[in-house]
Design a protein around this motif. Structure first.
Motif, PDB file in Angstrom:
ATOM      1  N   THR A  15       0.826  -1.210   0.000  1.00 30.45           N
ATOM      2  CA  THR A  15       0.000   0.000   0.000  1.00 30.45           C
ATOM      3  C   THR A  15       0.860   1.259   0.000  1.00 30.45           C
ATOM      4  O   THR A  15       1.918   1.291   0.624  1.00 30.45           O
ATOM      5  CB  THR A  15      -0.952   0.025   1.219  1.00 30.45           C
ATOM      6  OG1 THR A  15      -1.691   1.255   1.197  1.00 30.45           O
ATOM      7  CG2 THR A  15      -0.215  -0.099   2.534  1.00 30.45           C
ATOM      8  N   ILE A  16       0.374   2.275  -0.676  1.00 34.86           N
ATOM      9  CA  ILE A  16       1.066   3.565  -0.629  1.00 34.86           C
ATOM     10  C   ILE A  16       0.798   4.271   0.699  1.00 34.86           C
ATOM     11  O   ILE A  16       1.414   5.280   0.999  1.00 34.86           O
ATOM     12  CB  ILE A  16       0.670   4.484  -1.814  1.00 34.86           C
ATOM     13  CG1 ILE A  16      -0.816   4.847  -1.782  1.00 34.86           C
ATOM     14  CG2 ILE A  16       1.047   3.858  -3.127  1.00 34.86           C
ATOM     15  CD1 ILE A  16      -1.208   5.916  -2.791  1.00 34.86           C
ATOM     16  N   LEU A  45       2.902  12.911  -5.270  1.00 32.31           N
ATOM     17  CA  LEU A  45       2.768  11.971  -6.378  1.00 32.31           C
ATOM     18  C   LEU A  45       3.320  12.559  -7.671  1.00 32.31           C
ATOM     19  O   LEU A  45       3.225  13.763  -7.919  1.00 32.31           O
ATOM     20  CB  LEU A  45       1.302  11.570  -6.565  1.00 32.31           C
ATOM     21  CG  LEU A  45       0.688  10.780  -5.414  1.00 32.31           C
ATOM     22  CD1 LEU A  45      -0.807  10.609  -5.627  1.00 32.31           C
ATOM     23  CD2 LEU A  45       1.376   9.437  -5.242  1.00 32.31           C
ATOM     24  N   GLY A  78      -5.664   4.938  -7.269  1.00 31.74           N
ATOM     25  CA  GLY A  78      -4.408   4.317  -7.664  1.00 31.74           C
ATOM     26  C   GLY A  78      -4.348   3.849  -9.109  1.00 31.74           C
ATOM     27  O   GLY A  78      -5.346   3.830  -9.837  1.00 31.74           O
TER      28      GLY A  78
END
Length: 102
Positions: A15-16, A45, A78
Motif C-alpha cells: 500500500t502507498i 505523487l 491508484g
C-alpha cells in the motif's frame, strides 16, 4: 483484541499508505490522520503518473473512472483502478492499485 491489530490484518508492503500506520497498533487509530495524510501524499505523487483534480483529488492516469462516478476529496485513485458507473467515493479515501469500486 490481538486479532484486530494492524499486523494481523494488513500487509503494509502493498500500500502507498504504509506510513499512515506508523506508530499505530489498531486500524481505527489512523482515522483522525487520514485526511492530512492523503493531502501530503497526493502532493508528492508524480505528475507524469497522476492527474490532480481540484484541490485534493489525485487520479492515476492509468485508472478508469466512469463519468457518472462521484469522488469527493481528499482522495487518491491508484494505478489501474476502476471506478465504475455511479460509484460514490465520500472522501478521505485511497483506492488502491488494480482495485474496483462500484
Amino acid at each position: 483484541m490481538k486479532e484486530c491489530k494492524i499486523t494481523k490484518l494488513y500487509d503494509l508492503n502493498n500500500t502507498i499508505a504504509k506510513d499512515l500506520f506508523v506508530g499505530c497498533e489498531y486500524p481505527w487509530e489512523v482515522l483522525p490522520k487520514i485526511k492530512d495524510f492523503i493531502i501530503k501524499l497526493g502532493e508528492s505523487l508524480d505528475s507524469n503518473e497522476y492527474d490532480k483534480k481540484g484541490d485534493d483529488i489525485w487520479i492515476a492516469k492509468s485508472a478508469k473512472v466512469a463519468p457518472t462516478a462521484y469522488i469527493k476529496g481528499p482522495a487518491i485513485i491508484g494505478k489501474n483502478a476502476e471506478i465504475r458507473h455511479c460509484a460514490f467515493i465520500r472522501g478521505n479515501a485511497i483506492v488502491g492499485e488494480n482495485s474496483v469500486v462500484g
